[in-house]
Design a protein around this motif. Sequence first.
Motif, mmCIF file in Angstrom:
data_model
loop_
_atom_site.group_PDB
_atom_site.id
_atom_site.type_symbol
_atom_site.label_atom_id
_atom_site.label_comp_id
_atom_site.label_asym_id
_atom_site.label_seq_id
_atom_site.Cartn_x
_atom_site.Cartn_y
_atom_site.Cartn_z
ATOM 1 N N VAL A 99 -7.407 7.872 1.713
ATOM 2 C CA VAL A 99 -7.866 6.492 1.549
ATOM 3 C C VAL A 99 -9.386 6.404 1.701
ATOM 4 O O VAL A 99 -10.069 5.723 0.922
ATOM 5 C CB VAL A 99 -7.165 5.564 2.556
ATOM 6 C CG1 VAL A 99 -7.832 4.191 2.585
ATOM 7 C CG2 VAL A 99 -5.689 5.425 2.212
ATOM 8 N N GLU A 100 -9.923 7.087 2.700
ATOM 9 C CA GLU A 100 -11.377 7.079 2.897
ATOM 10 C C GLU A 100 -12.095 7.743 1.732
ATOM 11 O O GLU A 100 -13.194 7.327 1.342
ATOM 12 C CB GLU A 100 -11.735 7.786 4.213
ATOM 13 C CG GLU A 100 -11.349 7.029 5.471
ATOM 14 C CD GLU A 100 -12.116 5.721 5.635
ATOM 15 O OE1 GLU A 100 -13.126 5.514 4.950
ATOM 16 O OE2 GLU A 100 -11.682 4.889 6.450
ATOM 17 N N ASP A 103 -12.344 5.343 -1.035
ATOM 18 C CA ASP A 103 -13.371 4.347 -0.732
ATOM 19 C C ASP A 103 -14.772 4.913 -0.934
ATOM 20 O O ASP A 103 -15.668 4.201 -1.405
ATOM 21 C CB ASP A 103 -13.201 3.864 0.716
ATOM 22 C CG ASP A 103 -13.984 2.593 0.998
ATOM 23 O OD1 ASP A 103 -13.978 1.690 0.146
ATOM 24 O OD2 ASP A 103 -14.626 2.511 2.059
ATOM 25 N N ILE A 138 -1.020 2.254 0.708
ATOM 26 C CA ILE A 138 -2.117 2.750 1.559
ATOM 27 C C ILE A 138 -2.048 2.184 2.976
ATOM 28 O O ILE A 138 -2.982 2.338 3.737
ATOM 29 C CB ILE A 138 -3.490 2.415 0.941
ATOM 30 C CG1 ILE A 138 -3.706 0.895 0.848
ATOM 31 C CG2 ILE A 138 -3.648 3.070 -0.408
ATOM 32 C CD1 ILE A 138 -5.118 0.510 0.452
ATOM 33 N N THR A 142 -5.265 -0.905 5.984
ATOM 34 C CA THR A 142 -6.289 -0.609 4.983
ATOM 35 C C THR A 142 -6.292 -1.657 3.869
ATOM 36 O O THR A 142 -7.356 -2.089 3.410
ATOM 37 C CB THR A 142 -6.055 0.787 4.380
ATOM 38 O OG1 THR A 142 -5.942 1.742 5.437
ATOM 39 C CG2 THR A 142 -7.202 1.187 3.466
ATOM 40 N N LEU A 254 -3.973 7.313 -4.939
ATOM 41 C CA LEU A 254 -2.739 6.538 -4.779
ATOM 42 C C LEU A 254 -1.535 7.329 -5.278
ATOM 43 O O LEU A 254 -0.461 7.307 -4.652
ATOM 44 C CB LEU A 254 -2.843 5.214 -5.538
ATOM 45 C CG LEU A 254 -3.918 4.230 -5.053
ATOM 46 C CD1 LEU A 254 -3.853 2.942 -5.866
ATOM 47 C CD2 LEU A 254 -3.753 3.922 -3.575
#
Length: 457
Positions: A99-100, A103, A138, A142, A254
């Motif tokens: 996830v990070e 981002d 996620i 988040t 994802l």
Amino acid sequence: MEVILVFLFIIGYLLITLEHPLKIDKSVPALLMASIMWAFLSIGFNLGWFSIIDEKGAVFNIAFNNLALQKEGFLNTLSHQFGSTAEILIFLIGAMTIVELIDLHKGFDIIKNAIRTKSKIRLLWILGIIGFLLSSIIDNLTATIVLITVLRKLIHKKEERIWYASLIIIATNAGGAWSPIGDVTTTMLWISNKITAGGLMEYVVIPSILSFIIPFAIASRLKIFKGNVKITETFQNQEQKQLISSSKMLYLGLGAIIFVPIFKTLTHLPPYLGMVFSLGAVWLFSEFIHPEENFDKKNNHRYSVHTALSRIEFSSILFFLGILMAMGCLEVLVFGSIHNQSVGTLHFAAESLSNAIPNMDLAIVLLGALSSVIDNVPLVAATMGMYTFEVDSPVWHFIAYCAGTGGSMLIIGSAAGVAAMGMEKIDFIWYFKKISWLALVGFLTGALSFMAIEHFF
């Protein structure tokens, strides 16, 4: 003497709940609680004060024959508890890293830039649907952070924005409840083989949808959501700079997380190994992708997994470590017997609760309400040690639903709520007066639908 260990847990848990007044990170009392409880259990075991029970039901006590075997049984039980905890932590670290990384490559900006409506009601539903679906992939925390970031660019007035942010909490918590990767508690149940991904989605998705739709349908009729949104000039004039890698990293990341349940189904291996594979695949891809044209490899560190790892909130990982190991201590400590069979403390507590509240559905609904006051992670961890129902039992599905959505009833009742509270400075009393009743209606509607499906269909 067993009561002392229970007392140590209660003291540690109170310190966790008083995190904000004491200004002490909740990871501190969680780690101290776990280590002190296991130390006291070990000392007491070696002095003959305590008996322990392993996952197979074997009881060990220093007074039994074969001293070496009893000590080995204690260490093996400790190793099993730590191994079960480590599986959850590795899974969470892998998911949080992916996830990070998304981002870092501004993958979530694609979602932000896709929202262009000016209608307040339409914006409410768009954000709610995105939050419901995104949180199932996620996780709800988040997804809440991503959507509140979007809100800040769309709505300038805080008085309006906190309404949207509060309803996003309801949507993301509902979305996380029906997915094995949408909430820490569902992940815990899945990894511990209490539920399957297919079973959870089949039986919990309808109650979760209702717990999201009903509050949003009611809120749509409120005056605050009438009319159009005044888009801020900064947002209208701002050019949303995207990286070449944004869409690729979003879809790959994802997809990698969604692949974990598929990996488990194909290989029959534990979920954390699927997450390890997914993280490795995304990491490999990130090493070769160029975020910008004429990309200078000297800037590669800005988009690397090493940077993503540095952004992970490891204090939360350590909090889970402390809580789960403390619960493991109570799970293996023999507290009494049921039908002349020695049982652990949590199992004994479950039997006592069943005698006090014979209706299991009511007991689980009360658990969901309690999760709005007390962190749902230790509550679910406790039920995992208390009950011995078969895989995909309706009890586990109902626990997943109630613990996941019940936290929406108070702003402090979920990780998503706490994050929104911190980002938008939402007042506890304001949320209680304006939003709690909406969350309660949605929670009860979903709970009733679950019981109807379970008992009649």
